[in-house]
Scaffold this active site. Structure first.
Site, PDB file in Angstrom:
ATOM      1  N   ALA A   1       0.724  -1.085   0.171  1.00  0.00           N
ATOM      2  CA  ALA A   1      -0.121   0.042   0.105  1.00  0.00           C
ATOM      3  C   ALA A   1       0.874   1.336  -0.028  1.00  0.00           C
ATOM      4  O   ALA A   1       2.272   1.043   0.360  1.00  0.00           O
ATOM      5  CB  ALA A   1      -0.945  -0.015   1.167  1.00  0.00           C
TER       6      ALA A   1
ATOM      7  N   GLU B   1      -0.664  -9.304  -0.786  1.00  0.00           N
ATOM      8  CA  GLU B   1      -2.161  -9.426  -0.563  1.00  0.00           C
ATOM      9  C   GLU B   1      -3.025  -9.537  -2.051  1.00  0.00           C
ATOM     10  O   GLU B   1      -3.920 -10.222  -2.140  1.00  0.00           O
ATOM     11  CB  GLU B   1      -2.668  -8.340   0.354  1.00  0.00           C
ATOM     12  CG  GLU B   1      -2.093  -8.646   1.873  1.00  0.00           C
ATOM     13  CD  GLU B   1      -2.479  -7.544   2.740  1.00  0.00           C
ATOM     14  OE1 GLU B   1      -2.046  -6.470   2.526  1.00  0.00           O
ATOM     15  OE2 GLU B   1      -3.116  -7.827   3.927  1.00  0.00           O
TER      16      GLU B   1
ATOM     17  N   GLU C   1       4.422  -5.568   7.005  1.00  0.00           N
ATOM     18  CA  GLU C   1       3.885  -4.597   7.695  1.00  0.00           C
ATOM     19  C   GLU C   1       4.325  -4.677   8.938  1.00  0.00           C
ATOM     20  O   GLU C   1       4.355  -3.495   9.610  1.00  0.00           O
ATOM     21  CB  GLU C   1       2.337  -4.791   7.488  1.00  0.00           C
ATOM     22  CG  GLU C   1       1.748  -4.667   6.026  1.00  0.00           C
ATOM     23  CD  GLU C   1       1.732  -5.913   5.178  1.00  0.00           C
ATOM     24  OE1 GLU C   1       2.585  -6.643   5.386  1.00  0.00           O
ATOM     25  OE2 GLU C   1       0.744  -5.894   4.371  1.00  0.00           O
TER      26      GLU C   1
ATOM     27  N   GLY D   1       0.607  -4.998   0.672  1.00  0.00           N
ATOM     28  CA  GLY D   1      -0.533  -5.060  -0.066  1.00  0.00           C
ATOM     29  C   GLY D   1      -0.318  -5.592  -1.291  1.00  0.00           C
ATOM     30  O   GLY D   1      -1.276  -6.305  -2.004  1.00  0.00           O
TER      31      GLY D   1
HETATM   32  N1  3HC Z   1       4.900   3.132  -0.134  1.00  0.00           N
HETATM   33  C1  3HC Z   1       5.114   4.544  -0.568  1.00  0.00           C
HETATM   34  N2  3HC Z   1       6.547   4.721  -0.916  1.00  0.00           N
HETATM   35  C2  3HC Z   1       7.221   3.419  -1.079  1.00  0.00           C
HETATM   36  C3  3HC Z   1       6.815   2.235  -0.525  1.00  0.00           C
HETATM   37  C4  3HC Z   1       5.369   2.176  -0.190  1.00  0.00           C
HETATM   38  N3  3HC Z   1       5.033   0.930   0.164  1.00  0.00           N
HETATM   39  N4  3HC Z   1       7.947   1.492  -0.672  1.00  0.00           N
HETATM   40  C5  3HC Z   1       8.943   2.115  -1.003  1.00  0.00           C
HETATM   41  N5  3HC Z   1       8.648   3.293  -1.360  1.00  0.00           N
HETATM   42  C6  3HC Z   1       9.531   4.639  -1.941  1.00  0.00           C
HETATM   43  C7  3HC Z   1      10.680   4.846  -1.059  1.00  0.00           C
HETATM   44  O1  3HC Z   1      10.058   5.887   0.023  1.00  0.00           O
HETATM   45  C8  3HC Z   1      11.391   5.628  -1.606  1.00  0.00           C
HETATM   46  O2  3HC Z   1      10.863   6.903  -2.034  1.00  0.00           O
HETATM   47  P1  3HC Z   1      12.106   8.118  -2.441  1.00  0.00           P
HETATM   48  O3  3HC Z   1      12.853   7.720  -3.590  1.00  0.00           O
HETATM   49  O4  3HC Z   1      11.322   9.074  -2.615  1.00  0.00           O
HETATM   50  O5  3HC Z   1      12.899   8.169  -0.922  1.00  0.00           O
HETATM   51  C9  3HC Z   1      11.573   4.774  -3.123  1.00  0.00           C
HETATM   52  O6  3HC Z   1      10.111   3.921  -2.934  1.00  0.00           O
HETATM   53  C10 3HC Z   1      12.562   3.739  -3.294  1.00  0.00           C
HETATM   54  O7  3HC Z   1      12.650   2.745  -2.177  1.00  0.00           O
HETATM   55  P2  3HC Z   1      13.965   2.465  -1.355  1.00  0.00           P
HETATM   56  O8  3HC Z   1      15.034   3.793  -1.416  1.00  0.00           O
HETATM   57  O9  3HC Z   1      13.610   1.942  -0.085  1.00  0.00           O
HETATM   58  O10 3HC Z   1      14.221   1.430  -2.404  1.00  0.00           O
HETATM   59  P3  3HC Z   1      15.044   0.181  -2.217  1.00  0.00           P
HETATM   60  O11 3HC Z   1      15.325  -0.507  -3.491  1.00  0.00           O
HETATM   61  O12 3HC Z   1      16.016  -0.025  -1.092  1.00  0.00           O
HETATM   62  O13 3HC Z   1      13.853  -0.865  -1.371  1.00  0.00           O
HETATM   63  C11 3HC Z   1      11.698  -1.871  -1.023  1.00  0.00           C
HETATM   64  C12 3HC Z   1      12.632  -1.091  -2.065  1.00  0.00           C
HETATM   65  C13 3HC Z   1      12.201  -3.090  -0.437  1.00  0.00           C
HETATM   66  C14 3HC Z   1      10.303  -1.863  -1.776  1.00  0.00           C
HETATM   67  C15 3HC Z   1      11.665  -0.734   0.227  1.00  0.00           C
HETATM   68  O14 3HC Z   1      11.495   0.667  -0.408  1.00  0.00           O
HETATM   69  C16 3HC Z   1      10.460  -1.117   1.283  1.00  0.00           C
HETATM   70  O15 3HC Z   1      10.609  -1.999   2.030  1.00  0.00           O
HETATM   71  N6  3HC Z   1       9.508  -0.614   1.203  1.00  0.00           N
HETATM   72  C17 3HC Z   1       8.291  -0.851   2.063  1.00  0.00           C
HETATM   73  C18 3HC Z   1       7.552  -2.137   1.914  1.00  0.00           C
HETATM   74  C19 3HC Z   1       6.467  -2.206   2.726  1.00  0.00           C
HETATM   75  O16 3HC Z   1       6.644  -2.071   3.978  1.00  0.00           O
HETATM   76  N7  3HC Z   1       5.312  -2.761   2.394  1.00  0.00           N
HETATM   77  C20 3HC Z   1       4.017  -2.795   3.220  1.00  0.00           C
HETATM   78  C21 3HC Z   1       3.302  -1.319   3.118  1.00  0.00           C
HETATM   79  S1  3HC Z   1       2.130  -1.422   4.094  1.00  0.00           S
HETATM   80  C22 3HC Z   1       0.962  -2.380   3.619  1.00  0.00           C
HETATM   81  O17 3HC Z   1       1.102  -2.558   2.349  1.00  0.00           O
HETATM   82  C23 3HC Z   1      -0.243  -2.113   4.119  1.00  0.00           C
HETATM   83  C24 3HC Z   1      -1.300  -3.350   3.601  1.00  0.00           C
HETATM   84  O18 3HC Z   1      -1.224  -4.423   4.394  1.00  0.00           O
HETATM   85  C25 3HC Z   1      -2.712  -2.824   3.672  1.00  0.00           C
END
Ligand code: 3HC
Length: 696
Positions: free
Chosen positions: A63, A107, A127, A104
């Site tokens: 998400a 999911e 998450e 997400g």
């Molecule tokens: N939402 C918004 N922005 C995101 C994002 C997300 N889920 N995941 C990554 N980004 C953005 C980062 O903020 C970054 O933005 P920036 O360039 O403006 O700083 C850009 O994408 C690149 O990210 P990284 O610098 O971290 O790049 P990497 O290649 O090192 O890592 C990644 C990529 C492994 C995808 C890492 O960004 C990450 O772990 N992201 C979060 C994943 C996560 O936690 N997902 C769950 C979200 S909550 C959810 O899904 C709720 C659901 O269950 C309802």
């Protein structure tokens, strides 16, 4: 059709491509676009199956975390409802996981009837690291596909698994390696007439219902103060005890609760803070960096050895230099002992250790450092000694080599003056133990070039460290703040509190230990000698007499089995020492303090006011670029609880006006140690934020 969603057709197959760089996050626009396309697909009699894939290297990273605090537009369905509608589609929908499928994203894939994955794809529910649980069906669908143990491992642990493992546990149906999209279309054609396969309809049975309590026990040591890991377990457990619909309802309720709570907000702040640290004004992808293929460390002590291990762990050959052969050999022996402990604990194989040891060589001859790309000086904190070393390095090292100091407090501008390459002189401040602690304060001195900055920032990543760029100043960022907070803790002891009371308050706040236990670990003598140095700068301020008195007793901490606490043989946890209490009471008397009671709240307020106000000074002076950089330093270097977001974020949560008033109040007791920061005063009056403050 929104731009972030592309739609194509081939024969009877529809193809959605999510194209929302950089992470293909499921933003409002993406969710709306998928929802509309799926609705059209269901109506379109010419189409028999639909594929959902991602553009670029990611499928979907989850998400959109940036939108968590925003109101959802009315015409955008909720993600969990979109996923339910995909599952309910009468015609098959296939997720083609071209790369990372997280949160997400996974999911969404589990709501599809089939899943194919590229061999390099990773699948996970991270998450929990954001202080939430999967909130779009993950806790209910994942156990239906992979069983309780694997679902718990992925949801509670938060680490992704590789496509191959996902295939083995039944999370994906096929791994495709060749032309990914053509192969996905071929797969769709294969399954399109066989009907759908809704994950939610899979019946769940549990063979061992004790597994959930076992997981609760297992996560205890690492989940202090956290709610999300336990809620993850409860939701997976609920999948086995409830209907699918009831399970989803419970998951939703808990998800919303956690998402809107302070802890997850703090952890999301930390997520973005960690990404911000890499953004350095003037530095771009095109900034030239020096390839670090070889390194040297000057000083074979604990710090030097730990730093050398980081290079060996990253497969970079490293030389350790010290004055005598004995010192070098002892240093290398300690490194071997450290590695052997990792073998005993099963972290490394003996073979890995041997390979790493081969990369570490010792020398007493500066000439041997002539060809290395970087030298990190890690000797005793003595300016003249360091200058002498840099003079030697200047003579022998190749002109492009970077010369770095691991000093934790000395002026790198002054060290640089003895070289002819001040542009290549910088600080790389590792935290102790250097082979374990993740933080590196990368220090930019006044003449350090942007190429050198880029090189050390990249080096941090190569060494798997979190590198934060800071400026030159007493104690840089972390220790500058720590020293003031520690002094305030000692002043409170002089006025009536006891070290163990303060430590308990700080531990209960969420730190791994309080300032006195930490001092016993690092050495009372070490803090004493730092204080002697600091007298040059702050001699006119209130001094901590209790520390000086303790030092005089020879109680230097764990290394002498007693410091603030007494350590029984083999124990790393100290017990309160009556002798120290007597010393404290006598010191108070001599200083003319009538000892008084401190409430736990007052202790916490004073300690944190010291941290926050000094943090604001650090920002004011430009030693840190952003408030969030300070938060990263405090999380990684000092164990500030992540679920509180670091001192600057925490200050915002408490209210800057409240903090400012406290600082003004404590200023009376502590004088310039708590001189109110002008920045803090300004932000407090403007309703500004320290956590979001940036100097650019
Ligand atoms: N939402 C918004 N922005 C995101 C994002 C997300 N889920 N995941 C990554 N980004 C953005 C980062 O903020 C970054 O933005 P920036 O360039 O403006 O700083 C850009 O994408 C690149 O990210 P990284 O610098 O971290 O790049 P990497 O290649 O090192 O890592 C990644 C990529 C492994 C995808 C890492 O960004 C990450 O772990 N992201 C979060 C994943 C996560 O936690 N997902 C769950 C979200 S909550 C959810 O899904 C709720 C659901 O269950 C309802």
């Amino acid at each position: 059709m929104t731009e972030v969603i592309k739609f194509d057709k081939e024969d009877r197959i529809g193809l959605i491509t999510i194209d929302n760089p950089p992470a293909n996050a499921l933003s409002f626009a993406v969710v709306k676009g998928i929802a509309n396309t799926v609705a059209n697909f269901v109506e379109d009699t010419e189409l028999s199956a639909l594929i959902i894939s991602g553009a670029g290297k990611m499928f979907v990273a989850g998400a959109d975390i940036r939108e968590f605090n925003m109101a959802r537009p009315k015409d955008v369905p909720e993600l969990h409802n979109l996923i339910n509608s995909i599952e309910e589609s009468p015609k098959p929908i296939i997720a083609a996981l071209n790369g990372l499928a997280l949160g997400g994203g996974l999911e969404l894939a589990m709501g599809c009837h089939f899943r194919v994955a590229h061999e390099k794809a990773l699948l996970g529910q991270p998450e929990v690291k954001l202080g939430i649980i999967p909130g779009a069906g993950g806790t209910q669908r994942l156990p239906r596909l992979v069983g309780a143990e694997m679902a718990l491992k992925m949801i509670v642990g938060g680490e992704p698994i590789a496509a191959k493992e996902a295939l083995g546990v039944g999370l994906v149906d096929e791994i495709l390696t060749e032309d990914f999209i053509s192969d996905s279309i071929a797969f769709a054609k294969k399954v399109m007439s066989g009907g759908t396969r809704p994950t939610g309809k899979i019946k769940l049975e549990i063979t061992d219902s004790t597994i959930f309590d076992k997981w609760r026990d297992k996560i205890k040591p690492k989940s202090r103060g956290l709610d999300a890991p336990y809620e993850c377990v409860s939701c997976v457990e609920a999948a086995f005890n409830n209907s699918f619909e009831k399970g989803l309802e419970l998951e939703r309720k808990i998800f919303v609760n956690l998402r809107d709570g302070e802890k997850s907000k703090a952890m999301r702040h930390m997520f973005f803070a960690e990404r911000e640290i890499n953004k350095v004004p003037g530095l771009s992808r095109n900034t030239e960096t020096l390839d670090i293929n070889s390194a040297a460390v000057v000083g074979a002590g604990t710090m030097g050895g730990g730093i050398a291990m980081n290079f060996a762990n990253a497969s970079i050959p490293v030389k350790i230099l010290d004055i005598t052969k004995d010192a070098v050999e002892t240093g290398i022996e300690i490194i071997r002992k450290n590695y052997n402990r990792s073998v005993a604990s099963g972290r490394f194989t003996q073979e890995t250790v041997e390979k790493r040891m081969e990369l570490i060589t010792g020398t007493t001859d500066y000439q041997d450092l002539s060809q290395v790309d970087i030298v990190i000086e890690a000797v005793f904190e003595d300016m003249e000694l360091k200058k002498g070393i840099f003079l030697e390095l200047e003579k022998v090292c190749k002109s492009e080599a970077i010369l770095a100091s691991n000093t934790s407090s000395l002026d790198i501008n002054e060290i640089a003056t003895v070289t002819n390459r001040p542009d290549k002189v910088c600080g790389t401040h590792f935290f102790s133990p250097a082979n374990v602690m993740k933080l590196m304060e990368n220090v930019r001195a006044k003449d350090t070039s942007i190429e050198t900055v880029a090189t050390i920032m990249r080096l941090s990543k190569t060494l798997k460290k979190t590198g934060v760029l800071v400026g030159v100043g007493d104690g840089f960022v972390g220790n500058r703040m720590m020293h003031v907070a520690a002094r305030v803790a000692e002043f409170m002891v002089e006025e009536g509190a006891l070290p163990w009371q303060i430590d308990e308050v700080i531990y209960n706040f969420g730190f791994p230990m309080g300032p006195f236990a930490m001092n016993d670990l690092a050495g009372v003598d070490v803090r004493y000698s730092i204080r002697q140095e600091q007298k040059k700068l702050y001699g006119d301020r209130r001094q901590s007499i209790i520390l000086e008195n303790l030092y005089q007793t020879g109680r230097f901490g764990q290394k002498t089995n007693g410091g603030w606490y007494t350590y029984d043989k083999g124990e790393r946890k100290g017990r309160p020492e009556p002798e120290v209490e007597t010393l404290i009471v006598e010191t108070s008397k001599k200083l003319g303090f009538k000892r008084r009671k401190f409430s736990d709240q007052e202790i916490l307020d004073r300690y944190l006011a010291a941290l926050i106000n000094t943090g604001a000074h650090v920002l004011e002076e430009g030693l840190a670029m952003r408030g969030s950089d300070i938060d990263v330093i405090w999380n990684y270097g000092y164990g500030f609880p992540r679920y509180r977001g670091g001192p600057m974020f925490y200050a915002d949560q408490v209210g800057l006006d409240k903090i400012y008033k406290s600082v003004c109040n404590y200023n009376t007791d502590y004088g310039d140690w708590l001189r109110p920061s002008i920045l803090l005063e300004r932000l407090a009056s403007e309703g500004g934020s320290l956590g979001k403050y940036s100097i650019d």
